[in-house]
Enzyme design. Structure first.
Site, PDB file in Angstrom:
ATOM      1  N   SER A   1       6.195   7.508 -13.606  1.00 45.51           N
ATOM      2  CA  SER A   1       7.267   6.711 -13.011  1.00 45.51           C
ATOM      3  C   SER A   1       8.490   6.840 -13.914  1.00 45.51           C
ATOM      4  CB  SER A   1       6.835   5.268 -12.870  1.00 45.51           C
ATOM      5  OG  SER A   1       6.481   4.782 -14.130  1.00 45.51           O
ATOM      6  N   LEU A   2       9.577   6.232 -13.505  1.00 49.31           N
ATOM      7  CA  LEU A   2      10.826   6.386 -14.243  1.00 49.31           C
ATOM      8  C   LEU A   2      11.250   5.057 -14.832  1.00 49.31           C
ATOM      9  CD1 LEU A   2      12.822   8.462 -11.600  1.00 49.31           C
ATOM     10  CD2 LEU A   2      11.990   9.292 -13.797  1.00 49.31           C
TER      11      LEU A   2
ATOM     12  N   LYS B   1      18.712  12.974 -14.906  1.00 52.48           N
ATOM     13  CA  LYS B   1      17.718  13.709 -15.699  1.00 52.48           C
ATOM     14  C   LYS B   1      18.445  14.637 -16.657  1.00 52.48           C
ATOM     15  CE  LYS B   1      14.723  13.879 -11.653  1.00 52.48           C
ATOM     16  NZ  LYS B   1      14.275  14.677 -10.513  1.00 52.48           N
TER      17      LYS B   1
ATOM     18  N   CYS C   1       6.071 -12.727  35.561  1.00 49.54           N
ATOM     19  CA  CYS C   1       6.916 -13.130  34.436  1.00 49.54           C
ATOM     20  C   CYS C   1       8.250 -12.405  34.537  1.00 49.54           C
ATOM     21  CB  CYS C   1       6.228 -12.796  33.121  1.00 49.54           C
ATOM     22  SG  CYS C   1       7.223 -13.202  31.691  1.00 49.54           S
TER      23      CYS C   1
ATOM     24  N   CYS D   1       3.765 -18.507  27.616  1.00 50.97           N
ATOM     25  CA  CYS D   1       4.969 -17.683  27.668  1.00 50.97           C
ATOM     26  C   CYS D   1       6.188 -18.579  27.909  1.00 50.97           C
ATOM     27  CB  CYS D   1       4.828 -16.663  28.788  1.00 50.97           C
ATOM     28  SG  CYS D   1       6.348 -15.764  29.092  1.00 50.97           S
TER      29      CYS D   1
ATOM     30  N   CYS E   1       1.971 -12.362  26.863  1.00 48.05           N
ATOM     31  CA  CYS E   1       1.990 -13.166  28.077  1.00 48.05           C
ATOM     32  C   CYS E   1       1.090 -12.494  29.106  1.00 48.05           C
ATOM     33  CB  CYS E   1       3.421 -13.247  28.607  1.00 48.05           C
ATOM     34  SG  CYS E   1       3.510 -13.753  30.323  1.00 48.05           S
TER      35      CYS E   1
ATOM     36  N   ASP F   1     -14.083   7.556 -13.500  1.00 49.23           N
ATOM     37  CA  ASP F   1     -13.382   6.406 -12.924  1.00 49.23           C
ATOM     38  C   ASP F   1     -13.749   5.123 -13.661  1.00 49.23           C
ATOM     39  OD1 ASP F   1     -13.431   7.547  -9.458  1.00 49.23           O
ATOM     40  OD2 ASP F   1     -12.176   8.044 -11.179  1.00 49.23           O
TER      41      ASP F   1
ATOM     42  N   ALA G   1     -17.498   9.585 -11.013  1.00 48.73           N
ATOM     43  CA  ALA G   1     -17.748   8.140 -11.034  1.00 48.73           C
ATOM     44  C   ALA G   1     -17.687   7.619 -12.468  1.00 48.73           C
ATOM     45  CB  ALA G   1     -19.103   7.841 -10.414  1.00 48.73           C
ATOM     46  N   GLU G   2     -18.274   8.398 -13.381  1.00 45.27           N
ATOM     47  CA  GLU G   2     -18.231   7.987 -14.792  1.00 45.27           C
ATOM     48  C   GLU G   2     -16.793   7.983 -15.300  1.00 45.27           C
ATOM     49  OE1 GLU G   2     -21.086  11.028 -15.935  1.00 45.27           O
ATOM     50  OE2 GLU G   2     -22.409   9.493 -16.700  1.00 45.27           O
TER      51      GLU G   2
ATOM     52  N   ARG H   1       0.496  10.187  -4.704  1.00 43.58           N
ATOM     53  CA  ARG H   1       0.590   9.851  -6.117  1.00 43.58           C
ATOM     54  C   ARG H   1      -0.623   9.041  -6.562  1.00 43.58           C
ATOM     55  NH1 ARG H   1       2.745   5.580  -9.074  1.00 43.58           N
ATOM     56  NH2 ARG H   1       3.677   6.225 -11.045  1.00 43.58           N
TER      57      ARG H   1
ATOM     58  N   CYS I   1       7.629 -17.620  31.683  1.00 46.05           N
ATOM     59  CA  CYS I   1       6.953 -17.923  32.952  1.00 46.05           C
ATOM     60  C   CYS I   1       5.861 -18.981  32.840  1.00 46.05           C
ATOM     61  CB  CYS I   1       6.368 -16.646  33.555  1.00 46.05           C
ATOM     62  SG  CYS I   1       4.917 -16.059  32.673  1.00 46.05           S
TER      63      CYS I   1
ATOM     64  N   ASP J   1      13.720   6.603  -1.224  1.00 48.62           N
ATOM     65  CA  ASP J   1      12.753   5.515  -1.085  1.00 48.62           C
ATOM     66  C   ASP J   1      11.669   5.920  -0.086  1.00 48.62           C
ATOM     67  OD1 ASP J   1      11.536   3.127  -1.414  1.00 48.62           O
ATOM     68  OD2 ASP J   1      12.970   1.964  -0.249  1.00 48.62           O
TER      69      ASP J   1
END
Ligand code: IVH
Length: 737
Positions: free
Chosen positions: A93-94, A303, A462, A432, A456, A48, A45-46, A150, A435, A131
């Site tokens: 990241s790139l 790369k 319907c 709808c 509906c 973070d 926590a500390e 990540r 109907c 992606d």
């Protein structure tokens, strides 16, 4: 740590700079204590809190961000629910290249950097930029011990159990020569085929709406139940690594080849090149193949090949200097929304579709785009968060359409400046359009959340739902009536020959009218062809002859399905949330259609459904609720009665084999099974003549353990009972069992 910090907006630049320096030092020290010395000096926590403060100061003073900033790269903070994992080496990241000149500059920067080594032969790799979602997989002594998302690049989420379900990720590395410890990095993705199949299953079961493969892959990875992830058939490409005790190989190219030998999925389009021309040629080749790959990519990554040169060239502001992502141009185009139509699906979902002025996006003409639901049109996602900066979509709007490699085009922006003065915000219908019944948004009993889609309530009255239900009824996974495709269903429905499923089986009594309907359609088609080609028609008579033959075949195909398997029959009924898997579970549980209906009706009538409906692994309140709705509806009763006057579903027989390797044995399954669900495992064992018990005792003959098995293993060891893993189970009983 208890010191009181000045609010960020009260800091002077000097104070901010001093604070960023202090934070960088403290975070680095904490990282060393944690990772290298294995002796954390501050709590998570500390830790973070330090990172959050650092990010806040950086956001307010972007000019003061340090070269050694611990923020690394941006990304979503880890969500609640999964344990946090601090990556031993951050996930970076790139840098991006959008134009060929950016690639030329990248290569030139490299040659300038290594200028002193005049004869240095710098090689590069080029490979698709997938992606999907990046993941980091830690292997210790060749065993997959932890997998993480990540997250923000430094801290991700522990999704080990879910990653284990991916076939391209080995549980143990194959071959040899792997480092003692290595974090394999790569991309989890979903193929279009899988995405479409999932959507189809979901629509059949009246389930949720999936937007694109990437989001769906992300959702699939964040499932609480790994069995759900497993059912999504995600895939993985390994392309990099983080912490490792040893380089996998001297070059990037060979390292990835090693990954393939160790059992990972790797992308077949990676090449090694030396010049800008070669790299750009590979870029265009990958771009050409893009539409036939079957999964989303959004560029090509270059790369430096030699790891030694990668190290020398190093990093800058959270990105490797030795790599660059050459993005494909976004496939976007502007057009106008002419109309918004509402389509009604089998389960009654009102699905809005924008009709556009046709426009070419990335080589494909787009005329329609789904608007998903009411909230989406308003500019909100399913969590009520703004999308498109909260801009709503109106008829007459100029919109930006994108196919960023996605299978489905989407509206990514609305040009408000071009909005016609009289354009009104879209009023989503509350009835709808087919109907006229009220269309409502259901509230999920469990979550208390309103369903994003309006439905509906007309069910069988319907027409849209009736046609869709009939189509589903005859479809391949359901009753599988050959020759009775969607077109014929619509034709016979519109001709008033079939209204509900039972009518399909009496269609042959209306042979004359069916034939006439077919003949009229052929006439109409011929007329259209004629109008299009300007030629006159011959052979008008033989068309009629063909209709007769076709009909006889169709009637024979219908008759052939009068005794369907019970699971297919249950699935064919089109009960909401009852997909093929659930239908099979129900069939297996109730064995006969009579028993299924009896329990269904009693469940519908009971105050507490659980007092009637048995507890079945894999069937929860949503399905039970849907069964109550179905059997509580008199109209369905009548339809079902009529149908059972025509067809006789076969009882679901579980054939017990007496000669299997486990016949007569008592088996216990424990731990998280990865290759089968609990109920599948149980059914399989029972089919093979074994008895399945819930706990290990002296009577147990065999324990099948998946990862995470606990006390049962201990008991088994104490009692000297044989323990095997899932692979050994399949070896013993055979895959096909
Ligand atoms: S290499 C240190 N290779 O792109 C370099 N990344 O913008 C590590 N990605 O977060 C990344 N395909 O999710 C690399 N063939 C590929 C990739 C790839 C997709 C993603 C990855 C990363 C992002 C960087």
């Amino acid at each position: 740590m208890a010191e009181i910090l000045k609010p960020v907006d009260e800091l002077t630049p000097d104070e901010a700079a001093a604070e960023l320096a202090r934070l960088a030092k403290e975070i680095a020290a904490a990282d060393i204590a944690y990772h290298q010395n294995d002796a954390p000096e501050i709590t998570d926590a500390e830790y973070d809190a330090l990172r959050i403060r650092n990010a806040e100061v950086e956001r307010s003073f972007p000019d003061l961000v340090r070269a050694d900033s611990p923020t690394g790269s941006v990304g979503a903070p880890p969500a609640e629910g999964f344990a946090k994992v601090r990556h031993a080496v951050p996930m970076l990241s790139l840098a991006k290249a959008y134009a060929e000149q950016d690639v030329v500059d990248f290569i030139q920067r490299g040659h300038r950097f290594f200028e002193r080594d005049k004869d240095l032969d710098i090689a590069f790799t080029a490979e698709p930029k997938i992606d999907g979602l990046s993941a980091s997989l830690r292997y210790e002594n060749g065993v997959f011990v932890q997998g993480a998302t990540r997250g923000n690049g430094t801290v991700g989420e522990d999704i080990t159990a879910n990653l284990r379900t991916i076939a391209d990720i080995p549980h143990r590395l194959k071959g040899s020569g792997w480092p003692e410890v290595i974090e394999i990095r790569g991309e989890v993705y979903m193929t279009y085929a899988e995405f479409e199949a999932l959507k189809e299953r979901s629509v059949a079961a009246g389930g949720q709406d999936y937007v694109n493969p990437r989001n769906t892959a992300a959702g699939s990875l964040r499932q609480k139940d790994p069995a759900v992830t497993a059912s999504r058939n995600l895939k993985f490409f390994a392309y990099a690594w983080g912490y490792t005790t040893e380089d996998p190989a001297p070059t990037q190219y060979e390292s990835v080849q090693k990954f393939a030998e160790w059992g990972f999925g790797v992308n077949p389009l990676m090449v090694r090149a030396r010049t800008v021309e070669e790299l750009i040629a590979q870029y265009h080749l990958i771009e050409e193949k893009r539409s036939s790959l079957g999964y989303d990519i959004d560029g090509v990554v270059y790369k430096v090949d030699q790891l030694e040169l990668q190290r020398r060239w190093g990093f800058i502001s959270g990105e490797p200097r030795w790599a660059i992502a050459h993005k494909f141009p976004a496939e976007q185009a502007m057009t106008t929304v002419r109309r918004i139509d509402i389509q009604v699906g089998r389960t009654g979902t009102l699905a809005p579709v924008a009709r556009l002025d046709p426009v070419t996006v990335g080589g494909v003409t787009v005329e329609n785009v789904t608007l998903h639901n009411e909230d989406y049109i308003k500019g909100l996602d399913s969590n009520g968060q703004p999308i498109r900066d909260g801009k709503d979509i109106r008829i007459g709007d100029t919109v930006l359409i994108q196919r960023a490699g996605d299978v489905i085009p989407q509206i990514v922006d609305v040009v408000i400046e071009k909005r016609p003065a009289d354009a009104e915000s879209y009023a989503f219908p509350h009835t709808c359009p087919v109907c006229g019944s009220p269309a409502t948004r259901e509230v999920n009993e469990k979550t208390g959340k309103e369903d994003s889609r309006r439905r509906c309530t007309g069910e069988l009255i319907c027409a849209a739902q009736a046609v869709e239900r009939l189509r589903h009824f005859v479809s391949r996974g359901a009753m599988d009536i050959e020759g009775m495709g969607a077109e014929n269903i619509e034709l016979f429905f519109n001709a008033g020959l079939i209204e509900t499923a039972a009518d399909i089986f009496t269609l042959k009594d209306k042979r004359e009218r069916a034939q006439q309907a077919l003949a009229e359609r052929r006439e109409e088609q011929a007329r259209q062809r004629e109008a299009a080609s300007g030629k006159e028609r011959k052979n008008a008579r033989s068309v009629d002859q063909r209709n007769f033959e076709g009909l006889d075949k169709l009637f024979a195909a219908i008759d052939a399905r009068r005794e369907p398997e019970l699971d297919r029959f249950v699935f064919a009924l089109g009960i909401r949330h009852v997909g093929d898997t659930t239908a099979a579970l129900l069939a297996r549980t109730f064995s006969t259609v009579e028993e299924f209906i009896r329990v269904g009706k009693e469940t519908a009538a009971a105050d507490d459904p659980h007092s009637v409906f048995p507890s079945i692994n894999g069937i929860g309140d949503t399905v039970i609720g849907a069964l109550r709705d179905f059997f509580g509806n008199e109209r369905n009763d009548r339809v079902l009665d009529a149908l059972l006057g025509q067809v006789t579903p076969k009882p679901y027989v579980v054939t017990v084999s007496a000669d299997s390797a486990v016949a007569g044995k008592t088996v216990v399954f424990t731990g998280s099974l990865e290759k089968m669900t609990r109920s599948e495992a149980k059914a399989m064992a029972e089919r093979l003549g074994a008895k399945v018990a819930g706990s290990v005792s002296a009577k147990t003959d065999l324990v099948v353990a998946g990862p995470g098995a606990g006390s049962k293993l201990k008991t088994a060891a104490e009692l000297g009972i044989e323990v095997i893993d899932e692979d050994a189970w399949f070896e013993r009983v055979g895959r096909a069992s």
